[in-house]
Design a protein around this motif. Structure first.
Motif, short mmCIF file in Angstrom:
data_model
loop_
_atom_site.label_atom_id
_atom_site.label_comp_id
_atom_site.label_asym_id
_atom_site.label_seq_id
_atom_site.Cartn_x
_atom_site.Cartn_y
_atom_site.Cartn_z
N PHE A 144 0.80 -9.28 -4.42
CA PHE A 144 0.41 -10.76 -5.09
C PHE A 144 0.93 -11.92 -4.17
O PHE A 144 0.14 -12.51 -3.33
N LEU A 181 -10.96 -8.36 -4.49
CA LEU A 181 -10.30 -9.23 -3.67
C LEU A 181 -9.82 -8.90 -2.23
O LEU A 181 -10.36 -9.45 -1.27
N THR A 182 -9.08 -7.57 -2.27
CA THR A 182 -8.76 -7.20 -0.89
C THR A 182 -9.95 -6.98 0.08
O THR A 182 -9.93 -7.03 1.15
N TRP A 218 1.38 -10.57 0.11
CA TRP A 218 0.24 -10.27 0.79
C TRP A 218 -0.81 -11.52 0.36
O TRP A 218 -1.11 -12.49 1.31
N MET A 219 -1.43 -11.50 -0.83
CA MET A 219 -2.44 -12.50 -1.13
C MET A 219 -2.02 -14.08 -0.98
O MET A 219 -2.73 -14.83 -0.68
N PHE A 224 0.77 -1.20 0.01
CA PHE A 224 -0.11 0.11 -0.15
C PHE A 224 0.92 1.14 0.03
O PHE A 224 0.48 2.43 -0.59
N GLN A 282 -6.34 5.32 0.39
CA GLN A 282 -6.08 3.82 0.28
C GLN A 282 -5.06 3.28 1.34
O GLN A 282 -5.02 2.37 1.77
N GLU A 302 -8.44 9.05 -12.20
CA GLU A 302 -7.46 8.31 -13.18
C GLU A 302 -8.02 8.58 -14.72
O GLU A 302 -7.22 8.64 -15.73
N PRO A 350 -4.81 0.00 -15.35
CA PRO A 350 -4.43 0.09 -13.93
C PRO A 350 -5.59 0.31 -13.10
O PRO A 350 -5.83 -0.36 -11.91
N LEU A 354 0.92 6.36 -6.97
CA LEU A 354 -0.46 6.87 -7.44
C LEU A 354 0.05 8.59 -7.23
O LEU A 354 -0.63 9.42 -8.16
N HIS A 362 -6.98 -2.41 -10.34
CA HIS A 362 -7.15 -2.28 -8.98
C HIS A 362 -8.63 -2.31 -8.38
O HIS A 362 -9.02 -2.67 -7.49
N THR A 370 -8.30 -6.18 -7.88
CA THR A 370 -7.66 -6.68 -6.82
C THR A 370 -7.72 -5.90 -5.44
O THR A 370 -7.62 -6.45 -4.42
N PHE A 371 -8.14 -4.72 -5.67
CA PHE A 371 -8.41 -3.88 -4.39
C PHE A 371 -9.95 -3.89 -4.11
O PHE A 371 -10.18 -4.18 -2.77
N ARG A 395 -9.95 7.13 -7.02
CA ARG A 395 -9.18 6.83 -8.26
C ARG A 395 -9.67 6.40 -9.42
O ARG A 395 -9.25 7.02 -10.53
N LYS A 435 1.95 9.79 -10.20
CA LYS A 435 1.18 9.86 -11.18
C LYS A 435 0.45 11.17 -11.02
O LYS A 435 0.02 11.86 -12.30
#
Lengths: 135, 135
Positions: A50, B50-51, A53-54, A20, B117, B95, B39, A27, B43, B46-47, B91, A30
């Motif tokens: 990946f 999953l997360t 963590w996962m 994170f 985040q 983004e 991206p 980010l 996210h 995955t975020f 985001r 960016k």
């Protein structure tokens, strides 16, 4: 929760924080370009998210909740395989980190190979625990 | 299933559907204009999916923090949920906007997203760390 699961899950939580933090920096970069060098964190962000963590969370929770051998003195089977998995996966991640720092490609291959061995060890150690209740 | 956990899991399911929709968008002919959304797509899955699902199930099923506070500090669980979703929504919006019209506003949005985040991860780890313990 067995001791190995505590190790797996706490390691996963540490990698979650690292993922994170690096992701946040990427980010922000960016939004306002602080430094082009921050993009070099992308492979580590992905590795920590990946594998760190996962993968580790999944292995830790699986080791905890998969069916046990109730009549055996080792209800979770031969735990050495799963301990080996924990050690190998984390050594593998360390190799990937070194690869990013030193830019030596062989470290990436070695790291992935060690992680793969770790996942194999986990699968071998827990294969027979995937069974019907009472079996 | 506690109310907070239901919010996590239902939000995760919404992100799963949203992620698959964005995936279709990226696969459409002439998608080169939207390829910068990759991206965001990653996210969301995955975020957001999953997360967030992992966070919800962990809050629900990990060993109890204490008899009085089985899931740790509820306000931290809610703060994690709000930070995670606020960060991810910012985001998704900024983004996409920064692809077509980058501006100080989109930069600020991305920075705020990164901060929220990151705070979600920190809050989750603080509230979960002590629940990861041996029986």
């Amino acid at each position: 929760m067995p001791r190995l699961s505590v190790f797996f899950v706490r390691a996963a939580l540490i990698y979650l924080l690292l993922a994170f933090t690096f992701g946040g920096l990427l980010l922000v970069n960016k939004g306002i370009m602080i430094s082009a060098r921050i993009w070099a964190l992308l492979p580590l962000h992905m590795e920590f998210a990946f594998v760190g963590w996962m993968f580790q969370l999944a292995m830790g929770v699986a080791f905890w909740i998969l069916p046990r051998f109730s009549s055996s003195p080792t209800p979770r089977g031969n735990e050495d395989w799963s301990w080996a998995a924990f050690i190998l996966v984390n050594i593998g991640i360390a190799f990937i980190v070194l690869q990013v720092l030193l830019e030596e490609q062989w470290l990436f291959l070695a790291g992935r190979g060690i992680e793969l061995l770790g996942l194999f060890a986990f699968a071998i150690g827990n294969w027979k625990r995937v069974k019907p209740f009472g079996a | 299933m506690p109310l907070l956990v239901r919010w996590y899991i239902k939000a995760a399911l919404i992100y799963l559907v949203l992620g698959l929709c964005v995936g279709i968008l990226l696969a459409l002919p002439g998608a080169s204009q939207t390829s910068g959304l990759f991206p965001t797509y990653l996210h969301i899955l995955t975020f957001g999916w999953l997360t967030q699902l992992i966070f919800g199930v962990a809050i629900w099923m990990f060993p109890k923090y204490s008899r009085e506070r089985p899931r740790g500090y509820d306000w931290l669980g809610w703060a994690t949920f709000i930070f995670l979703n606020l960060g991810l929504i910012l985001r998704v919006i900024f983004e996409a906007l920064s692809l077509s019209a980058p501006s100080p506003l989109t930069a600020g949005g991305l920075i705020a997203s990164a901060l929220f985040q990151w705070l979600a991860g920190v809050a989750f780890v603080i509230n979960t760390w002590k629940r990861v313990k041996e029986k």
